[in-house]
Scaffold this active site. Sequence first.
Site, PDB file in Angstrom:
ATOM      1  N   GLY A  56       0.726  -1.145  -0.037  1.00 27.62           N
ATOM      2  CA  GLY A  56       0.057  -0.155  -0.150  1.00 27.62           C
ATOM      3  C   GLY A  56       0.759   1.246   0.008  1.00 27.62           C
ATOM      4  N   ASP A 112       0.551   3.555   4.222  1.00 31.42           N
ATOM      5  CA  ASP A 112      -0.695   4.248   3.699  1.00 31.42           C
ATOM      6  C   ASP A 112      -1.438   4.705   4.651  1.00 31.42           C
ATOM      7  OD1 ASP A 112      -1.390   1.748   4.263  1.00 31.42           O
ATOM      8  OD2 ASP A 112      -2.094   1.091   2.232  1.00 31.42           O
ATOM      9  N   ASP A 115      -4.490   1.945  10.891  1.00 31.72           N
ATOM     10  CA  ASP A 115      -6.121   1.544  11.421  1.00 31.72           C
ATOM     11  C   ASP A 115      -5.871   1.055  12.743  1.00 31.72           C
ATOM     12  OD1 ASP A 115      -8.607   0.821  11.175  1.00 31.72           O
ATOM     13  OD2 ASP A 115      -8.153  -0.868   9.712  1.00 31.72           O
ATOM     14  N   LYS A 143      -6.802   6.661  10.541  1.00 30.07           N
ATOM     15  CA  LYS A 143      -8.399   6.430  10.636  1.00 30.07           C
ATOM     16  C   LYS A 143      -8.772   6.499  11.842  1.00 30.07           C
ATOM     17  CE  LYS A 143     -10.270   3.110   7.715  1.00 30.07           C
ATOM     18  NZ  LYS A 143     -10.519   1.532   7.370  1.00 30.07           N
ATOM     19  N   PHE A 164     -13.847   2.520   4.998  1.00 30.96           N
ATOM     20  CA  PHE A 164     -12.995   1.890   4.061  1.00 30.96           C
ATOM     21  C   PHE A 164     -12.722   2.927   2.737  1.00 30.96           C
ATOM     22  CE2 PHE A 164     -10.915  -1.349   1.246  1.00 30.96           C
ATOM     23  CZ  PHE A 164     -10.261  -2.116   2.242  1.00 30.96           C
ATOM     24  N   VAL A 165     -11.396   3.011   2.445  1.00 30.23           N
ATOM     25  CA  VAL A 165     -10.934   3.895   1.619  1.00 30.23           C
ATOM     26  C   VAL A 165      -9.826   3.348   0.606  1.00 30.23           C
ATOM     27  CG1 VAL A 165     -11.506   6.093   2.692  1.00 30.23           C
ATOM     28  CG2 VAL A 165      -9.082   5.101   2.691  1.00 30.23           C
ATOM     29  N   ASP A 171      -5.940  -0.682  -1.514  1.00 32.87           N
ATOM     30  CA  ASP A 171      -6.481  -1.557  -2.273  1.00 32.87           C
ATOM     31  C   ASP A 171      -7.844  -1.969  -1.489  1.00 32.87           C
ATOM     32  OD1 ASP A 171      -5.029  -3.378  -0.469  1.00 32.87           O
ATOM     33  OD2 ASP A 171      -6.002  -4.688  -1.718  1.00 32.87           O
ATOM     34  N   ARG A 177      -5.586   0.593  -6.542  1.00 35.18           N
ATOM     35  CA  ARG A 177      -4.098   1.051  -6.177  1.00 35.18           C
ATOM     36  C   ARG A 177      -3.962   2.334  -7.010  1.00 35.18           C
ATOM     37  NH1 ARG A 177      -2.518  -1.914  -1.868  1.00 35.18           N
ATOM     38  NH2 ARG A 177      -2.125  -4.410  -2.093  1.00 35.18           N
TER      39      ARG A 177
HETATM   40  P1  IMP Z   1      -3.576  -1.636  10.854  1.00 38.68           P
HETATM   41  O1  IMP Z   1      -2.313  -2.879  10.881  1.00 38.68           O
HETATM   42  O2  IMP Z   1      -4.619  -2.150  11.145  1.00 38.68           O
HETATM   43  O3  IMP Z   1      -2.933  -0.224  11.452  1.00 38.68           O
HETATM   44  O4  IMP Z   1      -3.443  -1.585   9.184  1.00 38.68           O
HETATM   45  C1  IMP Z   1      -3.005  -1.051   8.385  1.00 38.68           C
HETATM   46  C2  IMP Z   1      -3.100  -1.766   7.178  1.00 38.68           C
HETATM   47  O5  IMP Z   1      -4.348  -2.121   6.816  1.00 38.68           O
HETATM   48  C3  IMP Z   1      -2.740  -0.697   6.184  1.00 38.68           C
HETATM   49  O6  IMP Z   1      -1.372  -0.960   5.801  1.00 38.68           O
HETATM   50  C4  IMP Z   1      -3.551  -1.082   4.808  1.00 38.68           C
HETATM   51  O7  IMP Z   1      -3.031  -2.040   4.000  1.00 38.68           O
HETATM   52  C5  IMP Z   1      -4.689  -1.688   5.606  1.00 38.68           C
HETATM   53  N1  IMP Z   1      -5.976  -0.829   5.630  1.00 38.68           N
HETATM   54  C6  IMP Z   1      -6.563  -0.222   6.734  1.00 38.68           C
HETATM   55  N2  IMP Z   1      -7.660   0.151   6.447  1.00 38.68           N
HETATM   56  C7  IMP Z   1      -7.671   0.215   4.969  1.00 38.68           C
HETATM   57  C8  IMP Z   1      -8.645   0.995   4.400  1.00 38.68           C
HETATM   58  O8  IMP Z   1      -9.499   1.781   4.594  1.00 38.68           O
HETATM   59  N3  IMP Z   1      -8.473   0.604   3.027  1.00 38.68           N
HETATM   60  C9  IMP Z   1      -7.484  -0.136   2.542  1.00 38.68           C
HETATM   61  N4  IMP Z   1      -6.757  -0.753   3.364  1.00 38.68           N
HETATM   62  C10 IMP Z   1      -6.628  -0.509   4.618  1.00 38.68           C
HETATM   63 MG    MG Z   2      -0.814  -2.181   4.203  1.00 39.09          MG
END
Ligand code: IMP
Ligand code: MG
Length: 190
Positions: A56, A112, A115, A143, A164-165, A171, A177
Amino acid sequence: MKYEIDRVLLSREQIAKRVRELGRAVSADIEKKLHAEGDDTEAHADRVVMLPVMTGAFVFTADLVREMPLKLSIRLVAVESYPGTATESKGAKIRGAMPKDLHGRHVVVVDDIHDSGRTLQLIKTVCEEQGAASVMSCVLLDKQVEKAVDAPADYAGFEIPDEFVVGYGLDYDGYFRNLPEIVTLKEVGR
Ligand code: IMP
Ligand code: MG
């Protein structure tokens, strides 16, 4: 479930302006760290490593590094967090090899979107275990959700609602992407 583009959340212009600001801010921070170590340029050889989280972060990183007037190198790490078509975080796992030469270097983890926080926490921990001189994180999007783990990003481009974006590297099921904007998706049946 099938999805199509719903609305543009962030335009190309908004993204470009913010990425420029982030590039300058991160660079200034790194310059300060290098300066604190002394101005010996030899000692600074390969001191700064950008570590984008694949896949991403590839678009964001390409733009970000071009706003960083610094000597730096780029390593890659791949993290799996959304297997298949799921849109919910199921945890983070390193896929393939993690760079092993981060000792003594200033590492900037680039992602990117922030979350649940699991990805940043995982990568930061691994960099620290290798003895990186410092570990900073820079994400384009943060987020607004309750984080599963406490690993705040040092730099975040935009705070976005819990939607979700896709686009600009992000992606859904491997697609979207290449969109130049960041957009939300809407369901259009099965
Ligand atoms: P985390 O580990 O939950 O913080 O998530 C981070 C990863 O989840 C990012 O690198 C993204 O690849 C994916 N991700 C989280 N939210 C989204 C979204 O809204 N769209 C697309 N990918 C997301
Ligand atoms: Mg990622």
